[in-house]
Structure formats: C-alpha cells, structure tokens
Design an enzyme around this catalytic site. Structure first.
Site, PDB file in Angstrom:
ATOM      1  N   ASP A   1       0.875  -1.175   0.000  1.00  0.00           N
ATOM      2  CA  ASP A   1       0.000   0.000   0.000  1.00  0.00           C
ATOM      3  C   ASP A   1       0.912   1.225   0.000  1.00  0.00           C
ATOM      4  O   ASP A   1       2.120   1.110   0.234  1.00  0.00           O
ATOM      5  CB  ASP A   1      -0.886  -0.021   1.262  1.00  0.00           C
ATOM      6  N   SER A   2       0.306   2.385  -0.190  1.00  0.00           N
ATOM      7  CA  SER A   2       1.080   3.629  -0.098  1.00  0.00           C
ATOM      8  C   SER A   2       1.564   3.870   1.332  1.00  0.00           C
ATOM      9  O   SER A   2       2.496   4.627   1.554  1.00  0.00           O
ATOM     10  CB  SER A   2       0.199   4.802  -0.518  1.00  0.00           C
TER      11      SER A   2
ATOM     12  N   TYR B   1      -0.972   8.323  -2.400  1.00  0.00           N
ATOM     13  CA  TYR B   1      -1.000   7.984  -3.827  1.00  0.00           C
ATOM     14  C   TYR B   1      -2.187   8.673  -4.526  1.00  0.00           C
ATOM     15  O   TYR B   1      -2.137   8.926  -5.725  1.00  0.00           O
ATOM     16  CB  TYR B   1      -1.200   6.465  -4.008  1.00  0.00           C
ATOM     17  N   GLY B   2      -3.251   8.885  -3.772  1.00  0.00           N
ATOM     18  CA  GLY B   2      -4.538   9.299  -4.353  1.00  0.00           C
ATOM     19  C   GLY B   2      -4.489  10.474  -5.308  1.00  0.00           C
ATOM     20  O   GLY B   2      -5.113  10.448  -6.359  1.00  0.00           O
TER      21      GLY B   2
ATOM     22  N   CYS C   1      -4.435  -1.746  -1.863  1.00  0.00           N
ATOM     23  CA  CYS C   1      -4.564  -0.315  -2.091  1.00  0.00           C
ATOM     24  C   CYS C   1      -5.479  -0.144  -3.296  1.00  0.00           C
ATOM     25  O   CYS C   1      -5.173  -0.669  -4.382  1.00  0.00           O
ATOM     26  CB  CYS C   1      -3.171   0.256  -2.386  1.00  0.00           C
ATOM     27  N   ASN C   2      -6.599   0.538  -3.107  1.00  0.00           N
ATOM     28  CA  ASN C   2      -7.520   0.731  -4.234  1.00  0.00           C
ATOM     29  C   ASN C   2      -6.876   1.560  -5.336  1.00  0.00           C
ATOM     30  O   ASN C   2      -7.100   1.322  -6.521  1.00  0.00           O
ATOM     31  CB  ASN C   2      -8.800   1.433  -3.761  1.00  0.00           C
ATOM     32  N   THR C   3      -6.067   2.544  -4.919  1.00  0.00           N
ATOM     33  CA  THR C   3      -5.456   3.447  -5.891  1.00  0.00           C
ATOM     34  C   THR C   3      -4.448   2.687  -6.754  1.00  0.00           C
ATOM     35  O   THR C   3      -4.460   2.806  -7.984  1.00  0.00           O
ATOM     36  CB  THR C   3      -4.755   4.606  -5.152  1.00  0.00           C
TER      37      THR C   3
ATOM     38  N   GLU D   1      -2.440   8.618   8.373  1.00  0.00           N
ATOM     39  CA  GLU D   1      -0.983   8.390   8.388  1.00  0.00           C
ATOM     40  C   GLU D   1      -0.325   9.078   9.583  1.00  0.00           C
ATOM     41  O   GLU D   1       0.736   8.674  10.030  1.00  0.00           O
ATOM     42  CB  GLU D   1      -0.356   8.888   7.078  1.00  0.00           C
TER      43      GLU D   1
ATOM     44  N   CYS E   1     -11.081   2.862   0.025  1.00  0.00           N
ATOM     45  CA  CYS E   1      -9.666   3.142   0.285  1.00  0.00           C
ATOM     46  C   CYS E   1      -9.309   2.352   1.533  1.00  0.00           C
ATOM     47  O   CYS E   1     -10.054   2.371   2.526  1.00  0.00           O
ATOM     48  CB  CYS E   1      -9.466   4.633   0.528  1.00  0.00           C
ATOM     49  N   THR E   2      -8.183   1.637   1.477  1.00  0.00           N
ATOM     50  CA  THR E   2      -7.867   0.712   2.573  1.00  0.00           C
ATOM     51  C   THR E   2      -7.450   1.432   3.861  1.00  0.00           C
ATOM     52  O   THR E   2      -7.367   0.800   4.916  1.00  0.00           O
ATOM     53  CB  THR E   2      -6.757  -0.266   2.143  1.00  0.00           C
ATOM     54  N   HIS E   3      -7.211   2.728   3.786  1.00  0.00           N
ATOM     55  CA  HIS E   3      -6.933   3.471   5.021  1.00  0.00           C
ATOM     56  C   HIS E   3      -8.216   3.651   5.870  1.00  0.00           C
ATOM     57  O   HIS E   3      -8.150   3.763   7.094  1.00  0.00           O
ATOM     58  CB  HIS E   3      -6.391   4.871   4.708  1.00  0.00           C
TER      59      HIS E   3
HETATM   60  N1  DGL Z   1      -4.862   3.128   0.848  1.00  0.00           N
HETATM   61  C1  DGL Z   1      -4.901   3.552  -0.491  1.00  0.00           C
HETATM   62  C2  DGL Z   1      -6.155   3.193  -1.220  1.00  0.00           C
HETATM   63  O1  DGL Z   1      -6.756   2.197  -0.894  1.00  0.00           O
HETATM   64  C3  DGL Z   1      -4.167   4.776  -0.920  1.00  0.00           C
HETATM   65  C4  DGL Z   1      -4.456   6.040  -0.238  1.00  0.00           C
HETATM   66  C5  DGL Z   1      -3.506   7.116  -0.719  1.00  0.00           C
HETATM   67  O2  DGL Z   1      -2.298   6.904  -0.607  1.00  0.00           O
HETATM   68  O3  DGL Z   1      -3.974   8.142  -1.229  1.00  0.00           O
HETATM   69  O4  DGL Z   1      -6.564   3.847  -2.145  1.00  0.00           O
END
Ligand code: DGL
Length: 274
Positions: free
Chosen positions: A10-11, A42-43, A73-75, A152, A184-186
């Site tokens: 993930d990011s 990453y978004g 990570c979805n992104t 984060e 988003c996994t966060h």
């Molecule tokens: N956790 C990530 C996701 O699922 C990335 C979030 C990010 O870095 O912007 O999209």
C-alpha cells in the site's frame, strides 16, 4: 506443496486493514508487507506514476519470496492491477475495487456513498464496476481530501478528521444514503468515527474480509496454504521512517512490529527499491 508467503503493499498503513483480515483468516501464513510511505498519499498522483511504483514494489516483494501479491490499495489497483497481471501472468494477484456490487445488492434507498481517492475514481476499474453493478442505484462519491494524511499521522480521533468526514458524509445523508463503501484501505481505521457521523443505521462496507477470503482461495488453488498452527515471522518494510511506521502500526493493530527500511534509488524511469 510448501507454503508461500503473501506479499502485500500500500502507499502506507492502509493495507494493514487488509493484512489484519488476512492474519485473522490465515494465521500461520507468512506475510511480507511494504508501505511506500516515501510517496504517500497515492490518491492525488497520476495513475502512470502509481503504476510505476507498483511495478517496482511487486518486484521487491517477489524478490523477498512472496508467491501471491495482494495489492492492498484501491489506488494502486486502479493504476496497476491490469498491467501487473499482464506482465506477470504466472503470479496470482488479488486487488481491490470499490465494493459497489454488495452495496447495490443490499441498499434499500438506492442511494450509496463511496469514499475513495481521486485516482481510484478516475481509473477504468471503477468505471467498469459502476457499469457492471450500479444499475438503478445512485452513487454519491467523495474523495475525502486530507483523510489519508490524517490516518498516516495517527490522528483518528481528531477534530480535523471529524470535519473531513462531516464534509464528505453529511450531503450523502441528506440525499438518503443507507450504505457507505470504503473504497480506500486506510478508511477502515476510522470506522468508529464514520459511524459517529453517519449513525448506526447506515451500513459501512469494509472489503478486507472478502479480500482475505480471495487470497485464501488462490493460495489453496496453488497449494501454498500454510499450517495455521505455525508461528510465522511476518516482515514489514517501509520506504519512510521505520520508527514512525512501528508506532502507527502499534496504534492501529495493537501489535508490536519492528519494520525494516526499504529505499528508493535510481533515476526516474529506472527506480528500484533496496
Ligand atoms: N490506501 C490507499 C487506497 O486504498 C491509498 C491512499 C492514498 O495513498 O492516497 O486507495
């Protein structure tokens, strides 16, 4: 057959929400986690850039012995999953896509809120999920600007986090949503805060358990499942600060982790991680 570790990336710490589900379903299965905190979030980045990061990280995890790769990570999934599968057909990948299907199947009001990053909403994967599953359902989207950064920083119970969630969810509630998809996994790490804003009646969908089940199915298919009674030496890497990662991981997962540093090097276009 011998078991093979799962590589997860993930990011940042978001993928730990998926790792947690994997550990609870598959105790004994070794995991190798990489958080690309040098580049989080990453978004807002272009999909091409995230794809380049994802290629190098995948190579890094395979080099550490991973058999299966979970793009937690979805992104990164939006940016790279298709290309990763094409360039490495021999490797099984599990990726994330916003859980529009279960949301569309269970909504009563026909109004669903989706929380994800700008890059995820821009990707072809999201467009295809909407086209396939969102018939007769209205999807209200929010990119929750700043939320990944708050997580984060470990600022879960924080006025600014609440403000971001209100701004995203209040208009959705006014429109009558009864379901929120965490794209988003966060975001699973702020489910209690989301519930405070949305109320207990709204269903919140965290895809992590389904991702863990998919990983388990693939491991079984390849003969790579580990004995659940084994104790494993799970490994964690971050391209950011190891002490910060360990502290945050302890806060989010409640376990002690000692991560290892991973370093980006090389000219743009020829990046590697060591
Ligand atoms: N956790 C990530 C996701 O699922 C990335 C979030 C990010 O870095 O912007 O999209």
């Amino acid at each position: 057959m011998t078991s093979r570790p799962i590589g997860i990336f993930d990011s940042g710490v978001g993928g730990l929400s998926v790792l947690r589900a994997i550990h609870s379903l598959l105790p004994g299965q070794q995991t190798i986690y990489l958080a690309d905190q040098a580049h989080v979030p990453y978004g807002p980045r272009p999909l091409d850039e995230v794809r380049a990061f994802s290629e190098v990280i995948t190579q890094f995890l395979l080099g550490k012995g991973a058999g299966l790769i979970v793009v937690a990570c979805n992104t990164a999934s939006a940016a790279a999953l298709h290309a990763l599968r094409q360039s490495r057909p021999e490797i099984p990948f599990v990726g994330m896509e916003p859980a529009v299907k279960p949301a569309a199947e269970s909504t009563h009001t026909g109004m669903v809120g989706i929380l994800a990053t700008p890059a995820t909403f821009q990707g072809a994967l999201y467009a295809s999920v909407v086209e396939r599953f969102a018939h007769g359902v209205t999807l209200l989207q929010s990119t929750c600007p700043g939320l990944v950064t708050q997580i984060e920083k470990g600022l879960l119970d924080h006025p600014e986090t609440d403000a971001i969630l209100h701004e995203a969810i209040d208009p959705m509630l006014a429109a009558g949503i009864d379901t929120i998809v965490l794209g988003c996994t966060h975001y699973p790490f702020v489910i209690p805060q989301i519930r405070k804003v949305a109320g207990e009646q709204v269903r919140v969908i965290d895809p992590a358990p389904a991702i863990a089940r998919q990983a388990a199915r693939l491991l079984a298919e390849y003969g790579w499942l580990a004995d659940p009674l084994l104790t494993t030496d799970n490994r964690y890497y971050t391209t950011g600060d190891t002490r910060r990662f360990d502290k945050l991981a302890q806060q989010l997962l409640g376990v002690d982790i000692q991560s290892h540093p991973a370093q980006w090097a090389g000219p743009a276009g020829d990046l590697k991680i060591y």
